[in-house]
Motif scaffolding. Structure first.
Motif, short mmCIF file in Angstrom:
data_model
loop_
_atom_site.label_atom_id
_atom_site.label_comp_id
_atom_site.label_asym_id
_atom_site.label_seq_id
_atom_site.Cartn_x
_atom_site.Cartn_y
_atom_site.Cartn_z
N ILE A 108 0.90 -1.15 0.04
CA ILE A 108 -0.04 -0.07 0.04
C ILE A 108 0.91 1.36 -0.01
N GLU A 109 2.11 1.09 0.50
CA GLU A 109 3.04 2.30 0.46
C GLU A 109 3.42 2.45 -0.94
N LYS A 110 3.57 1.49 -1.60
CA LYS A 110 3.88 1.95 -3.13
C LYS A 110 2.91 2.34 -3.89
N ILE A 111 1.68 1.71 -3.76
CA ILE A 111 0.51 2.25 -4.66
C ILE A 111 -0.11 3.40 -4.07
N ASN A 157 -4.06 9.85 -6.51
CA ASN A 157 -4.05 10.47 -7.70
C ASN A 157 -5.16 10.05 -8.67
N GLY A 158 -5.94 8.96 -8.28
CA GLY A 158 -6.99 8.71 -8.93
C GLY A 158 -6.58 7.65 -10.16
N ASP A 159 -5.35 7.21 -10.32
CA ASP A 159 -4.78 6.51 -11.11
C ASP A 159 -5.13 5.01 -10.87
N LEU A 160 -5.46 4.67 -9.81
CA LEU A 160 -5.70 3.09 -9.38
C LEU A 160 -6.86 3.17 -8.51
N THR A 161 -8.00 2.65 -8.92
CA THR A 161 -9.33 2.56 -8.10
C THR A 161 -9.60 1.28 -7.28
N ALA A 162 -8.85 0.24 -8.05
CA ALA A 162 -9.39 -1.18 -7.57
C ALA A 162 -8.00 -2.14 -7.65
N VAL A 163 -7.96 -2.88 -6.74
CA VAL A 163 -7.09 -4.12 -6.73
C VAL A 163 -7.71 -5.41 -6.47
N ILE A 164 -6.79 -6.54 -7.08
CA ILE A 164 -7.04 -7.84 -6.45
C ILE A 164 -5.97 -8.31 -5.83
N ALA A 165 -6.28 -8.68 -4.54
CA ALA A 165 -5.34 -9.24 -3.62
C ALA A 165 -5.12 -10.57 -3.53
N ILE A 176 -5.67 -3.10 3.65
CA ILE A 176 -6.77 -2.30 4.68
C ILE A 176 -6.09 -1.48 5.95
N LYS A 177 -5.11 -2.52 6.52
CA LYS A 177 -4.18 -1.96 7.69
C LYS A 177 -3.53 -0.67 7.16
N GLY A 178 -2.63 -0.98 6.00
CA GLY A 178 -1.86 0.06 5.42
C GLY A 178 -2.62 1.41 5.01
N ALA A 179 -4.00 1.04 4.52
CA ALA A 179 -4.68 2.02 3.93
C ALA A 179 -5.04 3.19 4.88
N LYS A 180 -5.36 2.55 5.97
CA LYS A 180 -5.75 3.52 7.05
C LYS A 180 -4.74 4.17 7.57
N LYS A 181 -3.40 3.76 7.43
CA LYS A 181 -2.09 4.46 8.12
C LYS A 181 -1.99 5.61 7.09
N GLU A 182 -2.15 5.24 5.70
CA GLU A 182 -1.96 6.32 4.69
C GLU A 182 -3.13 7.22 4.48
N LYS A 183 -4.36 6.97 5.28
CA LYS A 183 -5.48 7.93 5.15
C LYS A 183 -6.22 7.74 3.78
N ILE A 184 -6.09 6.54 3.28
CA ILE A 184 -6.84 5.94 2.30
C ILE A 184 -8.18 5.21 2.55
N LYS A 185 -9.23 5.43 2.09
CA LYS A 185 -10.51 4.73 2.81
C LYS A 185 -10.90 3.57 1.66
N LEU A 230 -10.35 3.11 -2.45
CA LEU A 230 -9.75 1.82 -3.13
C LEU A 230 -10.53 0.57 -2.79
N SER A 231 -10.97 -0.13 -3.84
CA SER A 231 -11.68 -1.15 -3.68
C SER A 231 -10.76 -2.43 -3.85
N ILE A 232 -11.22 -3.45 -3.03
CA ILE A 232 -10.43 -4.50 -2.99
C ILE A 232 -11.19 -5.87 -3.17
N VAL A 233 -10.72 -6.95 -4.00
CA VAL A 233 -11.40 -8.20 -4.00
C VAL A 233 -10.09 -9.14 -3.50
#
Length: 330
Positions: free
Chosen positions: A230-233, A239-247, A257-266, A271-274
């Protein structure tokens, strides 16, 4: 104490499988020079084959060896449960041997132990074998089966989910939810990771969607790996260049999800995750993970059935489970 096949193998420098075939006069691809050396060592150690015991083992062996790779995710428990249940139904016992984290040496030791125990079959869970270990296994003339992995050799039997289909299904779902900037994160660079990457690329290209090099991030399926990714992406997401990822696994998804919270990404607003696997982890994360769910228990039970009844290889069906980690952009 009488010398054993293992003693002869150690002194001669050959594998237990090769020694066993030579001393049993089995037809195999070993040279006369190899046979001569092994028999000479056996004689010097005072090895004597116990034909009565050998025949008894051949008739009554009801033990299955499970050799498992120490992957950094949590799917193996369900597979092992399925294996144990099906083995019990068929009155077989199970021994579990760990092969480290893709360690060729520990894998070799595990295979040698299984051969030395005269097991009736071997299940290889999340394993990828090098040439030496593959040959040793084949020389042993013991039935074996790959579990939860799809070997490259079409002659090798397996019971697994279809990794190509897994990522194709995930991409299709995200597209239906309005996403076009989709990544694949946490995969490794071994067989499973390569198959999932191929399925992802195929489906993205089939829908005329571009793949940014940064959309694909490698990892080891672990929770920690998810947090690092999550730190890399993060910049791409912000910037809106990536809206979803497949984990690549539920543990990767939880780490994201843990990293997103730290980066203030909701999640799922930013970010959508499957996630791939669909274990209990999906339901205990702060944003419940939508998943491509594999039936690991069935994979385990079918692997025993396929091994014992000598059935053909099989892909076990997968299922899309919708939870709360994907935002509808339509």
């Amino acid at each position: 104490m009488n010398a054993t096949i293992k003693d002869v193998a150690r002194e001669s420098g050959f594998s237990i499988a090769t020694v066993s075939r030579v001393l049993n006069n089995a037809n195999a691809s070993y040279s006369s020079k190899t046979a001569k050396k092994i028999k000479k060592v056996a004689q010097s150690l005072g090895y004597h084959k116990n034909n009565i015991a050998a025949n008894l083992v051949k008739r009554t062996s009801t033990t299955i060896a499970v050799i498992i790779n120490s992957v950094k995710t949590n799917f193996s428990f369900e597979i092992l449960s399925g294996i144990q249940e099906e083995a019990n139904k068929n009155h077989y016992s199970v021994i579990i041997l760990y092969a480290g984290n893709r360690s060729d040496n520990l894998t070799k030791q595990a295979i040698e132990t299984a051969i030395d125990r005269s097991v009736s079959g071997i299940l290889l869970v999340a394993m990828q074998l090098n040439q030496e270990n593959t040959e040793m296994l084949r020389d042993a003339n013991i039935p074996y089966l790959f579990v939860s992995t799809h070997p490259n050799n079409p002659l090798e039997k397996f019971v697994s989910s279809d990794n190509h289909l897994i990522t194709q299904t995930a991409v299709n779902y995200l597209i239906k939810m309005g996403h076009k900037k989709i990544g694949l994160v946490g995969i490794d660079q071994h067989t499973t990771g390569k198959e999932r990457l191929a399925g992802y690329k195929k489906q993205m290209l089939a829908n005329n969607l571009s793949i940014n090099n940064e959309f694909v991030q490698y990892g080891d399926y672990s929770y920690e790996s998810g947090q690092k990714i999550i730190e890399k992406i993060g910049p791409l997401i912000k910037n809106g260049d990536l809206t979803a990822v497949i984990a690549a696994s539920d543990m990767i998804g939880a780490g994201l999800i843990k990293g997103a919270k730290k980066e203030k990404i909701k999640v799922p607003d930013d970010l959508s995750i499957v996630s791939i696997d669909g274990t209990y982890i999906c339901e205990i994360t702060s944003s419940e993970l939508s998943s491509i769910t594999q039936d690991f228990r069935q994979i385990g039970s079918l692997s025993v059935e396929t091994l014992l009844k000598k059935k053909n290889s099989k892909f076990v069906p997968i299922k899309l489970i919708k939870r709360k980690s994907v935002k509808n952009l339509m």
